[in-house]
Motif scaffolding. Sequence first.
Motif, short mmCIF file in Angstrom:
data_model
loop_
_atom_site.label_atom_id
_atom_site.label_comp_id
_atom_site.label_asym_id
_atom_site.label_seq_id
_atom_site.Cartn_x
_atom_site.Cartn_y
_atom_site.Cartn_z
N SER A 43 41.37 34.50 66.02
CA SER A 43 41.51 33.10 65.60
C SER A 43 40.18 32.38 65.84
N PRO A 44 39.91 31.34 65.06
CA PRO A 44 40.76 30.82 63.98
C PRO A 44 40.74 31.74 62.77
N ALA A 45 41.83 31.72 62.03
CA ALA A 45 41.93 32.57 60.85
C ALA A 45 40.94 32.12 59.78
N VAL A 46 40.44 33.08 59.02
CA VAL A 46 39.52 32.76 57.94
C VAL A 46 40.26 32.00 56.84
N ARG A 47 39.64 30.94 56.37
CA ARG A 47 40.22 30.19 55.26
C ARG A 47 39.88 30.89 53.95
N THR A 48 40.90 31.18 53.18
CA THR A 48 40.70 31.86 51.90
C THR A 48 40.78 30.86 50.76
N LYS A 49 40.30 31.28 49.61
CA LYS A 49 40.32 30.41 48.43
C LYS A 49 41.70 30.42 47.78
N PRO A 50 42.04 29.37 47.06
CA PRO A 50 43.26 29.43 46.24
C PRO A 50 43.15 30.59 45.26
N ALA A 51 44.28 31.13 44.83
CA ALA A 51 44.27 32.26 43.92
C ALA A 51 43.42 31.97 42.70
N THR A 52 42.57 32.91 42.36
CA THR A 52 41.65 32.71 41.24
C THR A 52 41.43 34.01 40.49
N THR A 53 40.83 33.92 39.34
CA THR A 53 40.51 35.10 38.52
C THR A 53 39.00 35.15 38.29
N LEU A 54 38.40 36.30 38.59
CA LEU A 54 36.98 36.51 38.32
C LEU A 54 36.83 37.70 37.39
N VAL A 55 36.05 37.51 36.34
CA VAL A 55 35.82 38.57 35.36
C VAL A 55 34.33 38.85 35.26
N GLU A 56 33.96 40.11 35.37
CA GLU A 56 32.56 40.53 35.19
C GLU A 56 32.48 41.31 33.88
N PRO A 57 32.01 40.66 32.82
CA PRO A 57 31.92 41.37 31.53
C PRO A 57 30.90 42.50 31.62
N LYS A 58 31.30 43.69 31.21
CA LYS A 58 30.40 44.84 31.28
C LYS A 58 30.86 45.86 30.25
N GLU A 59 29.91 46.42 29.52
CA GLU A 59 30.26 47.38 28.48
C GLU A 59 30.58 48.74 29.09
N THR A 60 31.80 48.88 29.54
CA THR A 60 32.26 50.12 30.15
C THR A 60 33.34 50.75 29.28
N GLU A 61 33.53 52.05 29.45
CA GLU A 61 34.57 52.76 28.71
C GLU A 61 35.95 52.50 29.31
N GLN A 62 35.96 52.12 30.57
CA GLN A 62 37.22 51.89 31.28
C GLN A 62 37.20 50.51 31.90
N ALA A 63 38.34 49.87 31.94
CA ALA A 63 38.47 48.59 32.63
C ALA A 63 38.92 48.84 34.06
N HIS A 64 38.41 48.03 34.99
CA HIS A 64 38.77 48.16 36.40
C HIS A 64 39.35 46.83 36.85
#
Length: 456
Positions: free
Chosen positions: A260-281
């Motif tokens: 303690s104290p506990a780490v403050r986290t961010k509200p739920a969010t979406t992050l996208v890293e555009p990348k020309e890959t054959e597979q999505a992760h």
Amino acid sequence: MGSSGTVRHAAEAQPPRTGAPARAVTRTLSDDPLGGTVRRTVLPSGLRVLTEAIPAMRSVSFGIWVAVGSRDETGPQAGAAHFLEHLLFKGTNKRSALEISSEIEAVGGETNAFTTKEYTCYYARVLDEDLPLAIDVMCDLVADSVLEAADVETERGVILEEIAMHDDEPGDEVHDLFARAVYGDHPLGRLISGTEETVTPMTRRQIQGYYRSRYTAPQIVVAAAGNLDHAAVVKLVRQALRGTPLDTDPATPAAHRPASPAVRTKPATTLVEPKETEQAHVILGCPGIDRTDDRRFALGVLNNVLGGGMSSRLFQEIREQRGLAYSVYSYASQYADSGLFAVYAGCAPGKVDEVLNLTRAELARVAADGITEAELARGKGMSKGSFVLGLEDTGSRMSRLAKGELLYGDLMPVDELLTRVDAVSLDDVNTLAAELLSRPMSLAVVGPFGERDFSA
């Protein structure tokens, strides 16, 4: 290799500070039927030595663990702990970089190191008869590295290449993106390696200051497991550190990192890293629990049921039945004051929506209905089996000693840990699932998606 400055000497002995031990204190922690005899010695400097004697082995794993990781850096220092990990192998007042590696390799041994967000480890694995050499070499490089200016520049280039290589591995990058989604600018959300922007301007003076202020005896745990004698290991460690900056005034060992104290986290969010890959992760997850939370045993069972193996719900649903992904699993990461729970999947870009929908549906189903008695038994069996089977080599036993001391302040006996897993009830798991899996979920995505809005 010559020093870039004056040779350092240990300070003259001073009277012990209040509460600091005046002499080495040794005690036996356990004589485990599933392991060997575990002993712990606290040196007057505050440095701790733990060993597990396993006479049936012919090898020994020896590690030096420092309670310093990437989360201990300020923003401009980001990457300093990892930079230092590289540099300590480049030469001391006694040995060149070539001598460090060749002395261990000449006896068939191996050395390596790694940096995490909360600690750094330097280790060697050798034949039992070569343990004195391993102790001398590893103590020398951790305690008395010279950090030559030329080596700083060489390793800077190596680390920048490592960062670039990491950027070419989207399956790794998505985990860092997810940490940033949950923790934001908090050190737990940063890259362990640092970035090109922080590593490029970092000076030798900054790294040297980090080294000497952070690598202190009270912050260090030495651990060894295999065919060894505890008293001999302690004697060899003391000899190897004599006259180095770790041969210091009496002090008490540093306390383990508080919850303690506990780490403050961010509200739920979406992050996208555009990348020309054959597979999505993709990684979908939320803040979890810290490593001292008593519910961690229930979480281990829950994780096994959801995505911990080929019989898990997510693996069966997404890969076996529908063939939507080659790799899909859940995992829990735990820190002193925070944690993560998440599901990873790698799939064709066109199948991302279906994979995410199935994952969300399964998490919601377990949150609402819980798991079954059969799944509970299987999840507990996986937890116990993986732990015990993981103790089959000296390296894992050495790591267990160090992590127990460094992260928890004690060493839980094997039998007690198995008992704690056995004690997990169906209600324990289902109560945790209802609370944890109902939390708002963050999403990290790496793949060929351009400006697509996944938040919808």
